[in-house]
Design a protein around this motif. Structure first.
Motif, PDB file in Angstrom:
ATOM      1  N   GLY A  99       0.795  -1.218   0.000  1.00 15.10           N
ATOM      2  CA  GLY A  99       0.000   0.000   0.000  1.00 15.10           C
ATOM      3  C   GLY A  99       0.825   1.264   0.000  1.00 15.10           C
ATOM      4  O   GLY A  99       0.297   2.363  -0.192  1.00 15.10           O
ATOM      5  N   ARG A 100       2.146   1.125   0.214  1.00 15.47           N
ATOM      6  CA  ARG A 100       3.071   2.266   0.214  1.00 15.47           C
ATOM      7  C   ARG A 100       4.250   1.969  -0.716  1.00 15.47           C
ATOM      8  O   ARG A 100       5.405   2.114  -0.358  1.00 15.47           O
ATOM      9  N   ALA A 101       3.910   1.526  -1.932  1.00 15.33           N
ATOM     10  CA  ALA A 101       4.936   1.013  -2.837  1.00 15.33           C
ATOM     11  C   ALA A 101       5.955   2.069  -3.255  1.00 15.33           C
ATOM     12  O   ALA A 101       7.146   1.768  -3.384  1.00 15.33           O
ATOM     13  N   TYR A 102       5.519   3.302  -3.487  1.00 11.84           N
ATOM     14  CA  TYR A 102       6.484   4.346  -3.865  1.00 11.84           C
ATOM     15  C   TYR A 102       7.471   4.592  -2.724  1.00 11.84           C
ATOM     16  O   TYR A 102       8.664   4.810  -2.946  1.00 11.84           O
ATOM     17  N   GLN A 103       6.988   4.569  -1.511  1.00 10.15           N
ATOM     18  CA  GLN A 103       7.860   4.727  -0.352  1.00 10.15           C
ATOM     19  C   GLN A 103       8.887   3.591  -0.292  1.00 10.15           C
ATOM     20  O   GLN A 103      10.033   3.791   0.104  1.00 10.15           O
ATOM     21  N   TYR A 104       8.463   2.395  -0.710  1.00 10.70           N
ATOM     22  CA  TYR A 104       9.341   1.222  -0.693  1.00 10.70           C
ATOM     23  C   TYR A 104      10.532   1.410  -1.633  1.00 10.70           C
ATOM     24  O   TYR A 104      11.574   0.795  -1.430  1.00 10.70           O
ATOM     25  N   ARG A 105      10.375   2.246  -2.665  1.00 10.93           N
ATOM     26  CA  ARG A 105      11.488   2.510  -3.570  1.00 10.93           C
ATOM     27  C   ARG A 105      12.700   3.061  -2.818  1.00 10.93           C
ATOM     28  O   ARG A 105      13.842   2.806  -3.190  1.00 10.93           O
ATOM     29  N   GLU A 106      12.430   3.842  -1.785  1.00 11.72           N
ATOM     30  CA  GLU A 106      13.507   4.387  -0.971  1.00 11.72           C
ATOM     31  C   GLU A 106      13.839   3.470   0.196  1.00 11.72           C
ATOM     32  O   GLU A 106      15.013   3.251   0.519  1.00 11.72           O
ATOM     33  N   LEU A 107      12.799   2.915   0.816  1.00 11.82           N
ATOM     34  CA  LEU A 107      12.989   2.134   2.028  1.00 11.82           C
ATOM     35  C   LEU A 107      13.776   0.848   1.799  1.00 11.82           C
ATOM     36  O   LEU A 107      14.708   0.531   2.548  1.00 11.82           O
ATOM     37  N   PHE A 108      13.402   0.087   0.775  1.00 13.45           N
ATOM     38  CA  PHE A 108      14.017  -1.229   0.583  1.00 13.45           C
ATOM     39  C   PHE A 108      15.518  -1.143   0.293  1.00 13.45           C
ATOM     40  O   PHE A 108      16.323  -1.795   0.964  1.00 13.45           O
ATOM     41  N   PRO A 109      15.961  -0.320  -0.673  1.00 20.58           N
ATOM     42  CA  PRO A 109      17.411  -0.215  -0.852  1.00 20.58           C
ATOM     43  C   PRO A 109      18.123   0.366   0.360  1.00 20.58           C
ATOM     44  O   PRO A 109      19.271   0.002   0.642  1.00 20.58           O
ATOM     45  N   ALA A 110      17.446   1.250   1.086  1.00 18.81           N
ATOM     46  CA  ALA A 110      18.049   1.785   2.313  1.00 18.81           C
ATOM     47  C   ALA A 110      18.262   0.681   3.333  1.00 18.81           C
ATOM     48  O   ALA A 110      19.289   0.656   4.033  1.00 18.81           O
ATOM     49  N   MET A 111      17.314  -0.239   3.444  1.00 19.85           N
ATOM     50  CA  MET A 111      17.463  -1.358   4.366  1.00 19.85           C
ATOM     51  C   MET A 111      18.640  -2.248   3.980  1.00 19.85           C
ATOM     52  O   MET A 111      19.415  -2.691   4.828  1.00 19.85           O
ATOM     53  N   ILE A 112      18.765  -2.527   2.680  1.00 24.74           N
ATOM     54  CA  ILE A 112      19.868  -3.371   2.215  1.00 24.74           C
ATOM     55  C   ILE A 112      21.208  -2.720   2.534  1.00 24.74           C
ATOM     56  O   ILE A 112      22.127  -3.357   3.071  1.00 24.74           O
ATOM     57  N   LYS A 172       2.055   8.666 -12.421  1.00 21.53           N
ATOM     58  CA  LYS A 172       1.885   8.468 -10.986  1.00 21.53           C
ATOM     59  C   LYS A 172       0.894   7.332 -10.718  1.00 21.53           C
ATOM     60  O   LYS A 172      -0.197   7.298 -11.280  1.00 21.53           O
ATOM     61  N   GLY A 173       1.297   6.433  -9.808  1.00 23.83           N
ATOM     62  CA  GLY A 173       0.446   5.309  -9.456  1.00 23.83           C
ATOM     63  C   GLY A 173      -0.424   5.604  -8.252  1.00 23.83           C
ATOM     64  O   GLY A 173      -0.385   6.698  -7.665  1.00 23.83           O
ATOM     65  N   ILE A 174      -1.188   4.598  -7.842  1.00 24.90           N
ATOM     66  CA  ILE A 174      -2.169   4.802  -6.770  1.00 24.90           C
ATOM     67  C   ILE A 174      -1.527   4.900  -5.397  1.00 24.90           C
ATOM     68  O   ILE A 174      -2.159   5.343  -4.445  1.00 24.90           O
ATOM     69  N   THR A 175      -0.257   4.487  -5.263  1.00 27.74           N
ATOM     70  CA  THR A 175       0.407   4.591  -3.958  1.00 27.74           C
ATOM     71  C   THR A 175       1.372   5.763  -3.904  1.00 27.74           C
ATOM     72  O   THR A 175       2.174   5.865  -2.966  1.00 27.74           O
ATOM     73  N   TYR A 176       1.300   6.659  -4.875  1.00 25.97           N
ATOM     74  CA  TYR A 176       2.290   7.721  -4.990  1.00 25.97           C
ATOM     75  C   TYR A 176       2.412   8.550  -3.705  1.00 25.97           C
ATOM     76  O   TYR A 176       3.516   8.891  -3.273  1.00 25.97           O
ATOM     77  N   SER A 177       1.303   8.861  -3.078  1.00 23.62           N
ATOM     78  CA  SER A 177       1.323   9.743  -1.900  1.00 23.62           C
ATOM     79  C   SER A 177       1.157   8.989  -0.590  1.00 23.62           C
ATOM     80  O   SER A 177       1.081   9.623   0.480  1.00 23.62           O
ATOM     81  N   ALA A 178       1.081   7.681  -0.648  1.00 23.10           N
ATOM     82  CA  ALA A 178       0.807   6.900   0.568  1.00 23.10           C
ATOM     83  C   ALA A 178       2.021   6.876   1.478  1.00 23.10           C
ATOM     84  O   ALA A 178       3.138   6.613   1.052  1.00 23.10           O
ATOM     85  N   LYS A 179       1.803   7.145   2.740  1.00 23.49           N
ATOM     86  CA  LYS A 179       2.876   7.162   3.741  1.00 23.49           C
ATOM     87  C   LYS A 179       2.530   6.262   4.912  1.00 23.49           C
ATOM     88  O   LYS A 179       1.379   5.986   5.174  1.00 23.49           O
TER      89      LYS A 179
END
Length: 667
Positions: free
Chosen positions: A456-469, A660-667
């Motif tokens: 539900g927060r896929a755009y946020q995952y673009r930053e979060l997932f590589p940051a976690m790695i 822009k997708g449906i999760t673009y602004s989801a936080k």
């Protein structure tokens, strides 16, 4: 920041064991749980051994592979740490750790150690709640004594911990007895590696179903990200008195729930007022099952009332009837006519309610469901067959189809729910408890299967997932260790027409993470299950992860990825797509035509497209789109896909546009 606080996809291991944090033997030396008989050390490295003893104590460590003596003294707090040189793979060996009394680790192997983490699809065991394909036969044949298993026990912590509880107090040899409740993906990954290399494999399995990626990321990294900083600071500043924290949370939650009901238009003075048919004359409709973000309410979190009129035959009246509503995200209260028949909290719990005799009447009846969703996807999801009324004779009335709906209250009008004090879906708490204890232990790399809880927060995952790695690599002091992950499998009802999809956007975020060095992605887009978020074919998932490692780390000249989209060219009324990882040629699993492609012009309206393979390109067009600008492939929760390479590995879903997708602004 809007996080899910339900247990999500949480499922439990059956663990028959006694637990202890330290391996003590008869000596005073205390070692963390990662050190035990049957363990595996990473080959050809400076591997750390650490623990506790009396302050100022001299510790002697002698590994049997070279009989070299290492001597270290404990510090003022009684801690010691010593690095030892490990040879090429082999064994079994022993390691003597002596402070005047000897503690000997026996049956030790040197090989490759992989950390295996994520949420429920990594956690899913061969047996137990998982029951992978042919699980009984797979378990019976799991005699691999050179594969070793270390199972971390679930725990959360607001602060970094130095140790973690483990199953059976330490490492197990892989056997039918030890593998049944272990991660199936991890086991099948290791089995493939071992068969191909004969190198002993150590698996550290540390995962938790239904969890979010930020829970597995350090506080230091999360505090650099605006979406998570405040939540992390709050956790770090919280009291260590858990009883006090829980009392405050319960009080805050009760007030928040009362506020939700007070602002819910479906209630008046605490009484549900939308149960009769007249109240729903102006309601809209949506298809069920299906998450409402994809059907009618993009990015909505809060309460939606849903209603369906059903006709009951006279022969059913006076009988006890079973009501199955499949799975609901997150919570529900359910009525038949004006009688409450059930209430459930949590997305992972099947909704199966017993309707007392004489509740239903002959003719029209109304089912009303108040659905609350705290974040991400909301509503009914799963298989159409799971939504039904069932009488004692097994006769069924399907509840799939069009339902009326009306918004009760938007979470934005009340504010975010209070944060649980001990749940796993909080930033950094699983990193603290289930990753931090292993950071001193030398590893080869990591495999990861997670993302469903962040969809539900896929755009946020673009930053979060590589940051976690990058966070893990930095804190393990291994800046480039291999990190391989599974792209989300296909799931939920297949859509009849092209549409938006949060799962597709999450898969895109995963694909973008391949920009990091030494990463790899195993696509599972063709081996999922529409009605089960935990597909049973974990053998192929493990194999595809192993293909990446075998190609990138073990020198095997093999194909390890399906086709990957690179560029496109508009040519008249067609779009030509180019790919890497085509192997000896692109293939279709559906004959001469390809499935799963859609095309759009500047109006952003996608339609199903005609697609064909020409050499190592795919040509896409549609008579409905004379001037195409964009192509998407596999862009759905459960797409029909058909493009592979000659090795049979599927093409990863992709799109050529950046709209822009449906999760673009989801936080």
């Amino acid at each position: 920041m809007n996080l899910k606080y339900s247990s999500g996809l949480l499922s439990s291991f059956v663990v028959i064991a006694t637990f202890s944090i330290y391996q003590t033997a008869e000596a005073k030396v205390k070692l963390p749980s990662v050190f035990s008989d049957n363990m595996v050390f990473q080959q050809k490295t400076q591997a750390a051994i650490w623990g506790k003893d009396d302050p100022g104590k001299t510790i002697t460590i002698i590994p049997s592979w070279d009989k070299k003596k290492y001597t270290v003294k404990t510090d003022a707090s009684g801690n010691f740490k010593q690095k030892i040189q490990t040879p090429s793979y082999g064994g079994p060996y022993t390691i003597s750790i002596n402070d005047g009394e000897d503690l000997t680790l026996k049956n030790v192997l040197i090989g490759e150690v992989w950390v295996c983490s994520g949420q429920s699809n990594m956690e899913m065991p061969l047996a137990g709640w998982g029951k992978v394909n042919n699980y009984e036969d797979e378990i019976a044949k799991a005699n691999y004594p050179n594969i070793r298993l270390l199972q971390a026990i679930r725990k959360t912590s607001n602060f970094p911990l130095d140790d973690v509880e483990v199953r059976n107090t330490g490492w197990d040899e892989c056997s039918p007895a030890s593998v049944a409740d272990f991660s199936s993906v991890a086991y099948f990954f290791a089995r493939e590696l071992y068969k191909e290399t004969k190198i002993p494999i150590g698996l550290i399995h540390t995962s938790w179903g239904g969890t979010i990626a930020e829970a597995w990321t350090s506080a230091a990294t999360l505090k650099t990200m605006p979406d998570f900083k405040d939540a992390v600071v709050k956790i770090e500043s919280s009291s260590k008195d858990q009883a006090e924290l829980k009392r405050k949370y319960q009080a805050d939650l009760a007030k928040w729930q009362a506020d939700m009901v007070g602002k819910d238009a479906g209630y008046r003075e605490g009484k549900a007022i939308w149960l009769d048919n007249q109240s729903s004359n102006d309601w809209k409709t949506m298809a069920v099952p299906g998450l409402w973000e994809e059907k009618a309410l993009p990015s909505f979190d809060g309460v939606v009332w849903m209603k369906k009129k059903i006709s009951i035959p006279q022969s059913w009246v006076g009988k006890e009837i079973q009501l199955s509503l499949g799975t609901i995200d997150d919570d529900d209260i359910t009525w038949i006519n004006d009688t409450k028949v059930g209430q459930t909290v949590g997305v992972s719990v099947p909704r199966k309610y017993t309707i007392a005799a004489n509740t239903l009447k002959a003719g029209d009846n109304t089912i009303t469901v108040r659905v609350f969703d705290s974040g991400g996807g909301g509503g009914f999801f799963g298989d159409e067959k799971s939504l039904a009324l069932i009488n004692p004779d097994g006769e069924r009335i399907s509840l799939a189809g069009q339902w009326q709906y009306h918004v009760g209250v938007d979470v934005k009008d009340v504010g975010a729910a209070p944060t649980v004090v001990d749940g796993p879906n909080r930033p950094t708490v699983l990193y603290n408890a289930m990753i931090h204890p292993f950071l001193n232990f030398a590893i080869k790399g990591a495999i990861w299967y997670q993302g469903e809880s962040n969809a539900g927060r896929a755009y946020q995952y673009r930053e979060l997932f590589p940051a976690m790695i990058k966070d893990w690599r930095k804190n393990w002091n291994e800046p480039d260790f291999p990190f391989y992950f599974v792209q989300l499998a296909n799931y939920q009802k297949r859509g009849e027409q092209p549409g938006e999809s949060d799962w597709a956007e999450l898969r895109e975020a995963q694909s973008k993470t391949l920009a990091l060095p030494n990463t790899g992605m195993a696509s599972a887009i063709d081996i999922g299950d529409a009605g089960d978020i935990h597909p049973k074919n974990k053998q192929e998932v493990g194999r595809r992860l192993a293909l990446i490692a075998l190609a990138k780390n073990y020198g095997k000249k093999i194909t390890y990825s399906g086709p990957v989209y690179t560029t496109h060219q508009v040519a008249g009324n067609t779009i030509k797509l180019s790919f890497t990882h085509t192997d000896s040629g692109l293939k279709s699993t559906t004959g001469s035509s390809l499935k799963g492609f859609e095309i759009a012009g500047d109006d952003h309206k996608f339609v199903w497209a005609d697609a064909k393979i020409v050499g190592n390109q795919v040509i896409v067009s549609s008579p409905q789109v004379s001037k195409p600008t964009a192509v998407r492939y596999g862009w759905a929760n459960n797409p029909e896909v058909s493009l592979t390479n000659a090795s049979g590995l599927p093409a990863s879903p992709f799109r050529t546009d950046d709209w822009k997708g449906i999760t673009y602004s989801a936080k």
